[in-house]
Design an enzyme around this catalytic site. Structure first.
Site, mmCIF file in Angstrom:
data_model
loop_
_atom_site.group_PDB
_atom_site.id
_atom_site.type_symbol
_atom_site.label_atom_id
_atom_site.label_comp_id
_atom_site.label_asym_id
_atom_site.label_seq_id
_atom_site.Cartn_x
_atom_site.Cartn_y
_atom_site.Cartn_z
ATOM 1 N N PRO A 1 15.069 -22.505 0.361
ATOM 2 C CA PRO A 1 13.915 -21.854 0.994
ATOM 3 C C PRO A 1 13.763 -20.449 0.421
ATOM 4 C CG PRO A 1 15.785 -21.965 2.522
ATOM 5 C CD PRO A 1 16.216 -22.661 1.277
ATOM 6 N N SER B 1 6.201 -4.846 -4.502
ATOM 7 C CA SER B 1 6.718 -5.230 -5.808
ATOM 8 C C SER B 1 5.718 -6.055 -6.624
ATOM 9 C CB SER B 1 8.030 -5.977 -5.572
ATOM 10 O OG SER B 1 8.633 -6.338 -6.771
HETATM 11 C C1 16G Z 1 13.077 -10.482 -4.340
HETATM 12 C C2 16G Z 1 14.407 -9.964 -4.834
HETATM 13 C C3 16G Z 1 14.809 -10.669 -6.108
HETATM 14 C C4 16G Z 1 14.847 -12.164 -5.897
HETATM 15 C C5 16G Z 1 13.550 -12.652 -5.326
HETATM 16 C C6 16G Z 1 13.709 -14.082 -4.871
HETATM 17 C C7 16G Z 1 15.239 -7.690 -4.666
HETATM 18 C C8 16G Z 1 15.009 -6.241 -4.959
HETATM 19 N N1 16G Z 1 14.306 -8.531 -5.086
HETATM 20 O O1 16G Z 1 12.064 -10.178 -5.238
HETATM 21 O O2 16G Z 1 16.069 -10.206 -6.476
HETATM 22 O O3 16G Z 1 15.082 -12.837 -7.110
HETATM 23 O O4 16G Z 1 13.204 -11.876 -4.172
HETATM 24 O O5 16G Z 1 12.561 -14.485 -4.217
HETATM 25 O O6 16G Z 1 16.226 -8.073 -4.079
HETATM 26 P P1 16G Z 1 12.553 -15.798 -3.335
HETATM 27 O O7 16G Z 1 13.583 -15.632 -2.252
HETATM 28 O O8 16G Z 1 11.152 -15.866 -2.859
HETATM 29 O O9 16G Z 1 12.896 -16.924 -4.244
HETATM 30 MG MG MG Z 2 9.927 -5.366 -8.099
#
Ligand code: 16G
Ligand code: MG
Length: 504
Positions: free
Chosen positions: A461, A72
């Site tokens: 986290p 991504s």
């Molecule tokens: C991923 C998630 C996104 C979320 C992000 C949080 C999917 C397809 N993507 O990119 O929705 O906002 O993680 O990241 O679910 P973090 O847990 O590192 O804060």
């Molecule tokens: Mg993405």
């Protein structure tokens, strides 16, 4: 001399053989994070084969599932995968533990069942290692006897779409003809021919989204899409794309304030808009507000946000939708809640992940039928979302400035902090906006918040990086900055974090 060279080569070859064998026997202990496995690409070779096996098992030898090889918005060196479930959505949470077990198991312990009539759709993003990793996924699928449908380089939402179509009886969805036709027909039903043309530059973050943008060129009434930051123009996700723009609040590379701009991420499932010389960002919250305010005129609308939603957006939505809920961070959480709310469930994270779910899709109000075809029902889709936004702006006859003016964001700040073990922090299950443990840290944050005008702050986290995320908002930017920094210090004090602090 020749003998020496031969011996050196033989030793090197043996060392590589032993290293590869050991890696197969004891694969890295990867964690299935917020959106699947994600790590430095070099650590993923074994896991990808296992993911192929798991996806075939999940299909139960009957249905299609999918694997998208992508990391991504992460840097180019990372890779990962998202497993697509039989309904075209993200893998059911109950299967994540199984995916982890399989990815971590020594080869000798892996049992591969037969899944002869299953299909696994395999797609990949544009990273240079994605093709090789996708081959590993295919090898895993082949071990089960299931069929591989390789759709090549696609956006993540396109792969979700293919899986859903196959399970709904399509003979083959791999040419994506149906995907593009659906978008174009739905958009053109909302926006009639002869509508004055607007140009929209799409910052594609150097990723796969540019291919989709090019396909749509010249097909949409009153909308000309221009792909900026295409594959090869820039390094993937570096200084451009939705994540960079939303978190850093800085213009992406090749930004031109005289042109209309939106930004997507490396696999095209996030969207934010930006404009002007003073560089204003219209994030996922504003997209949700725009769509909710329009659709709410025709049906009962529910909206789902995460704790990262700006307080001003929550206040705006609370008077305009029939139901407003907060879910944990991550598409799988917000999507599930939105699928269970009102006639139309809208979810967007501020980072631009989101879509509009038509929960009684068989009979949406006549006027909204094309919106129901345009909005991706499996997962957030940056391209479909941009068309939804453009359609509503046209129907309202609004500029980006008009849209931006619907409410003013409260000043906010996001920081991150490295600590020795982020599992020390246990957030609440419902919204991840309060810590159940350590209690003293939550009390310290409460105290800081209570001293800040219009203050709100939380720490959680990360599910995708080895850090703790800190979010703060307040009546003024200096107050929001100070609150975020104070919470960051409190995290470091409570959990023994040394250094590693930083922006976003
Ligand atoms: C991923 C998630 C996104 C979320 C992000 C949080 C999917 C397809 N993507 O990119 O929705 O906002 O993680 O990241 O679910 P973090 O847990 O590192 O804060
Ligand atoms: Mg993405």
């Amino acid at each position: 001399m020749r003998d020496v060279v031969v011996v050196v080569l033989a030793v090197a070859a043996t060392a590589v053989f032993v290293w590869k064998k050991r890696r197969r026997q004891r694969p890295p202990q990867l964690k299935y994070g917020t959106a699947g496995f994600r790590a430095d690409a070099k650590l993923l070779w074994v896991a990808m084969e296992r993911v192929g096996i798991l996806a075939a098992i999940r299909g139960g030898g009957k249905k299609a599932t999918g694997v998208m090889v992508t990391a991504s918005h992460n840097p180019e060196r990372d890779n990962g995968c998202k497993i697509v479930d039989t309904d075209g959505g993200m893998l059911a949470e109950a299967w994540e533990g199984r995916a982890e077990e399989l990815a971590r198991a020594p080869e000798a312990e892996v049992r591969v069942p037969r899944c002869d009539d299953g299909v696994v759709v395999v797609g990949r993003d544009t990273r240079r290692h994605s093709r090789g990793l996708a081959d590993r996924v295919k090898r895993g699928v082949a071990r089960t006897g299931a069929r591989v449908l390789d759709v090549g380089v696609v956006t993540t939402p396109q792969l979700h779409h293919c899986v859903r179509e196959l399970n709904e009886g399509a003979a083959d969805a791999s040419d994506l003809f149906g995907y593009y036709r659906k978008l174009v027909e739905a958009y053109n039903r909302i926006v009639p021919p002869g509508t004055p043309t607007v140009e929209l530059c799409v910052d594609c973050a150097g990723g796969v989204g540019a291919l989709a943008v090019e396909k749509l060129r010249g097909l949409l009434n009153g909308l000309e899409l221009v792909a900026v930051n295409r594959v090869g123009d820039v390094e993937l996700n570096r200084g451009c794309g939705a994540e960079f723009v939303q978190k850093e609040r800085k213009p992406p590379r090749n930004y031109d304030p005289r042109r209309r701009f939106c930004c997507i991420d490396g696999d095209a499932d996030r969207l934010v808009y930006c404009y002007g010389r003073d560089f204003r960002v219209l994030d996922g919250d504003k997209i949700a507000a725009l769509l909710a305010s329009y659709l709410g005129e025709y049906c009962r609308v529910g909206c789902v946000q995460t704790a990262y939603a700006n307080g001003a957006s929550t206040a705006y939505l609370s008077t305009r939708v029939d139901s407003l809920a907060t879910a944990k961070t991550g598409v799988k959480h917000v999507h599930a809640k939105a699928a269970d709310i009102m006639d139309v469930g809208i979810y967007f994270e501020p980072n631009g992940h989101g879509t509009v779910l038509f929960n009684n899709a068989k009979s949406p109000p006549e006027r909204l039928a094309p919106f129901a075809s345009l909005a991706n029902q499996c997962v957030g889709d940056a391209i479909a979302d941009a068309l939804l936004v453009e359609a509503v702006l046209k129907l309202r006859n609004w500029s980006l400035e008009d849209w931006d003016a619907i409410y003013d964001d409260l000043p906010s700040r996001q920081l991150k902090q490295k600590i020795p073990d982020r599992a020390l922090l246990v957030p609440d299950e419902e919204t991840e906006s309060r810590l159940l443990h350590p209690e003293t840290l939550q009390l310290a944050i409460d105290d800081l918040v209570s001293k800040t005008p219009r203050g709100r702050a939380f720490v959680r986290p990360s599910g995708t990086e080895d850090v703790v995320r800190i979010y703060a908002e307040a009546a003024s930017q200096p107050d929001a900055d100070a609150l975020a920094r104070a919470c960051q210090r409190a995290v470091a004090d409570a959990c023994g974090g040394g250094g590693g602090g930083g922006g976003i």
